[in-house]
Design a protein around this motif. Structure first.
Motif, PDB file in Angstrom:
ATOM      1  N   ALA A   1       0.934  -1.481  -0.082  1.00 56.00           N
ATOM      2  CA  ALA A   1      -0.097  -0.033  -0.118  1.00 56.00           C
ATOM      3  C   ALA A   1       0.880   1.246   0.002  1.00 56.00           C
ATOM      4  O   ALA A   1       0.351   2.352   0.218  1.00 56.00           O
ATOM      5  CB  ALA A   1      -0.767  -0.038   1.164  1.00 56.00           C
ATOM      6  N   THR A   2       2.323   1.121  -0.198  1.00 58.88           N
ATOM      7  CA  THR A   2       2.973   2.264  -0.288  1.00 58.88           C
ATOM      8  C   THR A   2       2.540   3.433  -1.498  1.00 58.88           C
ATOM      9  O   THR A   2       2.335   2.805  -2.477  1.00 58.88           O
ATOM     10  CB  THR A   2       4.505   1.995  -0.561  1.00 58.88           C
ATOM     11  OG1 THR A   2       4.999   1.085   0.544  1.00 58.88           O
ATOM     12  CG2 THR A   2       5.237   3.092  -0.635  1.00 58.88           C
ATOM     13  N   PRO A   3       2.479   4.653  -1.076  1.00 60.45           N
ATOM     14  CA  PRO A   3       2.000   5.555  -2.286  1.00 60.45           C
ATOM     15  C   PRO A   3       2.957   5.512  -3.686  1.00 60.45           C
ATOM     16  O   PRO A   3       4.053   5.385  -3.432  1.00 60.45           O
ATOM     17  CB  PRO A   3       1.942   6.823  -1.482  1.00 60.45           C
ATOM     18  CG  PRO A   3       2.029   6.548  -0.185  1.00 60.45           C
ATOM     19  CD  PRO A   3       2.629   5.276   0.176  1.00 60.45           C
ATOM     20  N   GLY A   4       2.184   5.285  -4.713  1.00 65.44           N
ATOM     21  CA  GLY A   4       2.752   5.416  -5.847  1.00 65.44           C
ATOM     22  C   GLY A   4       3.358   3.928  -6.591  1.00 65.44           C
ATOM     23  O   GLY A   4       4.039   3.843  -7.406  1.00 65.44           O
ATOM     24  N   ILE A   5       2.975   2.975  -5.668  1.00 61.92           N
ATOM     25  CA  ILE A   5       3.421   1.588  -6.216  1.00 61.92           C
ATOM     26  C   ILE A   5       2.601   1.123  -7.090  1.00 61.92           C
ATOM     27  O   ILE A   5       1.342   1.361  -7.138  1.00 61.92           O
ATOM     28  CB  ILE A   5       3.600   0.599  -4.877  1.00 61.92           C
ATOM     29  CG1 ILE A   5       4.795   0.791  -4.336  1.00 61.92           C
ATOM     30  CG2 ILE A   5       3.329  -1.113  -5.504  1.00 61.92           C
ATOM     31  CD1 ILE A   5       5.155  -0.317  -3.258  1.00 61.92           C
TER      32      ILE A   5
END
Length: 841
Positions: A75-79
């Motif tokens: 759920a890391t942003p931009g993945i």
């Protein structure tokens, strides 16, 4: 407005030339600052998380390391994609970010997330982030070859790890220098369990004693005679003699028991998961120099070679550093292609003008303008950070033909007008000649300028491409646009000035040229015939276009054509479970077969992985770099066919590919073959069943050169299942029993010995004869709190089972891969046929 610009440029000639000269020098400076690379960087922003937990099987690594990391970081942003790979003792997690995400921003966010994951992992396990580079940065590889036989492989490994690596990592632009193959020297303490039992010394006491005997401390300072002395307590282990003298207990009479009394202490190779071989002559040590994204590859390689030349004199006698892969050769060939294209175009333009106009000085106008336009086009390239590579230089090469069109038409029109004036005036004045030239240029200049602009914007749709397509083709579109735009501007600024300077002397009418007369005689009746039968000509043209459509549909299509680097990557894969000894034997056989082929210059083979997070290769996968001789004139398909017929080992399907394309596509997809199939599922058995069925289906297709599916049950396991009740009767927990299994059988580095700059691990475990077969394993002793030592057979059951040799996941789901080589078949055609074949099954 364009006509006025032509007039102004012609009026202020010196100012125009000075302005062009300034931009030309600026362009020449920009050209020297532009990064040089083989191909555009097609890689996505990627962060690699690497975790070692040696001795653990892939399923344990997947359950306790890979999956917890993936589930937290997905759920890391931009993945955009998360891929996991669990191998024996190692975990790899690949985080691919959306296009445009800054690499260092991505790395910082991943570091934040990892802090939350650390508490969920087993004790002592520390995930690390790989270097700020990817496998696409593998631009230079080498091998250390001993020609005298005086240096064993452990010495070459130490030379690579503690000398070469440090020297090359200081080169600007280098992210990492990774070792391939070799054998790390370690101090091995091989315990005799019979002696331990007789002396009542548990293995845990041995480990504690060794760790406690390898320490140094500081005792503050002493002041003596006006001087300050630092107090040191020296106790580091320095070699075998120190290890032998470590006390591990006392006999009943008080005599100390030393480590040498219960163990054989020697120096040997550490377990390894990678092997390197050179030209079938035997094992050696290799290195990979990995550069950071965005670097000037050619300049970086030049700095690397300069550093190697600096280090080479200090190498031991008989040791040579042999280059096995150098991507600068491809870059230099791309630059030479542009040079040759420019020269050929200039010669062709000159000949055309001289032949048709019969005026040598007229040919100088496009000859001067063409290289200037090319140089000025580098200014926006450098400002945008574009690299000079095959695609960007191809954009300039594509534009060269159209760049000179405007100049040729304008010069030809001026010549025609001047020849007409010469026919009516015996000797026109300078003012009359200039007026004629200006009128001729203004007559066609605006139309030509806007025609060039139309051609310039024709590539604008390419800029709408995204992902890999955009990264591949946008450099070509940019440079072609820059070159055409520059040529359009020069055609209405520099060309008028040069025309006033060079269109002098006697200029003949076009009818006086025999070549013109000959072509006019052919062209005129043909045009009249076409105009008389206009409708028939149009109908015939339409029929021809329609008739060509079936041929067009049969052409097939490719994302990009094969990139013939002069180097081929040979990647056969065996069934899982191959031992290191067998892998070394097979690799030497393959290298010898390849080296025996006349067209092959050199062969450098690797089985397994290099010591870098950018290389997750299992031990049963080979990567052999085959360098062809420069004078080899075989086409790509012919080279592959010849190599494929001459090389092979039963059970290892051949896969041939290009190094740069291989690295790029493996980075983007995780697949190491031209075509791949991903099979997702809830369990390994169902996934493998479907993957094998797809493999068999594709193998039956006549277009398939090879197809192989990852096996998820080819690993061999010797399970020791602890009986909790039996262990409890002796006051033991499963953890205490497992600790003995880990140390006595598997062995683990417990400390290290410092030798100058080098660090060598100390590994403790049972001697080989006490752990090399199931009977010996069953007799491994487990100490209890009462001091008694119980055989492992009284505490556990033993069984041999099959399990996953490696586990892959994507987006948190398990998957298997089917690797397919379509041979010489067009990729799109093959994929379409393969989809149909798989759907039928």
């Amino acid at each position: 407005m364009i006509a006025k610009l032509i007039a102004v440029s012609a009026r202020y000639r010196v100012f125009t030339v000075l302005a062009v000269l300034v931009f030309t020098l600026w362009g020449a400076w920009s050209m020297t600052k532009i990064p040089l690379d083989a191909v555009p960087d097609l890689s996505d922003t990627q962060v690699i998380i690497f975790t070692e937990w040696m001795g653990r099987s892939p399923d344990i690594v997947e359950a306790q390391i890979t999956y917890p990391i993936v589930s937290r970081l997905i759920a890391t942003p931009g993945i955009s994609r998360v891929r996991g790979q669990s191998m024996f003792g190692m975990s790899f997690v690949y985080l691919v970010f959306d296009e445009g995400v800054d690499l260092y921003w991505a790395r910082s966010r991943v570091l934040e997330k990892l802090q939350a994951v650390a508490g969920k992992l087993p004790a002592g396990v520390a995930p690390t982030i790989g270097s700020d580079a990817t496998a696409v940065g593998w631009v230079f590889q080498y091998a250390l070859v001993d020609t005298t036989g005086k240096h064993d492989i452990s010495e070459l490994t130490a030379l690579q790890d503690w000398t070469l690596r440090y020297g090359l990592e200081t080169v600007p632009g280098v992210a990492e220098v990774a070792r391939m193959g070799g054998a790390v020297r370690e101090y091995q303490v091989s315990l005799d369990p019979n002696r331990l039992l007789a002396l009542k010394i548990p293995i845990s006491d041995i480990i504690t004693a060794i760790r406690a005997s390898n320490q140094e401390v500081g005792g503050g300072t002493l002041e003596l005679s006006g001087h300050e002395f630092s107090v040191r307590g020296l106790g580091y282990l320095t070699g075998l003699a120190d290890l032998e003298k470590i006390p591990v207990g006392h006999a009943t009479n008080g005599t100390p028991i030393f480590l040498k009394d219960v163990a054989l202490i020697q120096i040997g190779p550490a377990p390894r998961r990678g092997i390197v071989e050179w030209e079938g002559k035997g094992e050696t040590v290799g290195g990979i120099v990995i550069i950071r994204p965005g670097q000037n590859t050619l300049s970086a390689i030049k700095r690397i070679k300069a550093k190697i030349a600096e280090i080479t004199p200090s190498l031991p006698e008989g040791v040579q550093l042999v280059v096995t892969y150098d991507s600068s050769d491809l870059i230099l060939r791309a630059i030479d292609t542009l040079k040759h294209t420019l020269i050929e175009e200039m010669i062709a333009v000159s000949l055309v003008i001289i032949l048709f106009l019969g005026h040598f000085r007229s040919a100088l106008i496009p000859l001067i303008g063409l290289p200037i336009a090319v140089l000025i086009a580098f200014i926006p390239m450098q400002a945008m950070g574009l690299s000079a590579n095959i695609m960007s230089l191809a954009g300039i090469a594509v534009a060269i033909g159209a760049m000179v069109d405007a100049t040729i038409i304008m010069v030809e029109n001026a010549n025609k007008k001047l020849s007409s004036v010469g026919a009516t005036h015996a000797s026109p004045s300078s003012e009359e000649r200039d007026a004629v030239i200006l009128s001729a240029l203004q007559e066609v200049g605006p139309s030509i300028f806007f025609a060039l602009l139309v051609i310039t914007v024709s590539f604008l749709p390419v800029f709408s491409l995204t992902a890999q397509e955009g990264k591949l083709f946008s450099p070509l579109a940019y440079t072609k646009t820059f070159a055409m735009g520059t040529a359009a501007i020069l055609s209405v600024t520099l060309t008028p000035v040069l025309s006033f300077w060079f269109l002098r002397g006697r200029i003949s009418k076009e009818e006086s040229n025999w070549l013109n007369r000959f072509l006019i005689k052919i062209y005129t009746p043909l045009v009249r015939l076409v105009l008389r039968h206009r409708i028939k000509v149009v109908v015939v043209a339409i029929v021809i276009v329609i008739g060509s459509l079936p041929l067009f549909w049969k052409l097939g299509n490719e994302f990009m054509p094969p990139l013939n680097e002069g180097v081929i990557l040979y990647m056969p894969t065996s069934a899982p479970g191959m031992s290191a000894t067998e892998a070394a034997r097979v690799l030497q056989i393959l290298d010898r077969q390849l080296k025996a082929i006349p067209e092959v210059l050199s062969v450098a083979g690797k089985m397994g992985r290099a010591e870098t997070p950018t290389d997750p290769s299992p031990l049963w996968m080979a990567e052999i770099v085959v360098t062809l001789k420069p004078q080899n004139h075989l086409k790509w398909e012919e080279s592959i066919a010849k190599l494929d017929a001459a090389v092979g080992v039963p059970g290892m399907p051949n896969i041939w590919w290009m190094p740069i394309q291989t690295r790029t596509e493996m980075l983007a997809t995780g697949i190491r073959s031209p075509v791949g199939v991903k099979v997702f599922g809830p369990g390994t058995q169902s996934i493998e069943k479907v993957a094998v069925a797809i493999e068999q289906t594709l193998r039956r297709m006549p277009q398939t050169a090879s197809a192989v599916a990852d096996r998820l049950s080819g690993g061999n396991y010797y399970d020791i299942k602890i009986n909790r009740e039996s262990a409890a009767r002796y006051g033991l927990t499963t953890g205490e029993v497992n600790d003995v299994i880990e140390t006595a059988i598997g062995g683990s580095p417990i400390t290290e010995i410092i030798e100058g700059r080098a660090r060598y691990p100390v590994r403790v475990r049972y001697a080989r004869e006490f752990r090399e077969d199931p009977d010996a394993v069953s007799r491994v002793l487990v100490p209890t709190q009462s001091g008694a030592q119980i055989p492992l057979s009284d505490l556990a059951q033993f069984s041999m089972v099959s399990g996953p040799p490696m586990l892959l996941s994507e987006g948190g789901q398990l998957l298997s891969l089917v690797f397919v080589d379509p041979g010489t078949t067009q990729m799109a055609d093959y994929v379409a046929a393969a989809k149909v074949a798989v759907a039928k099954e």
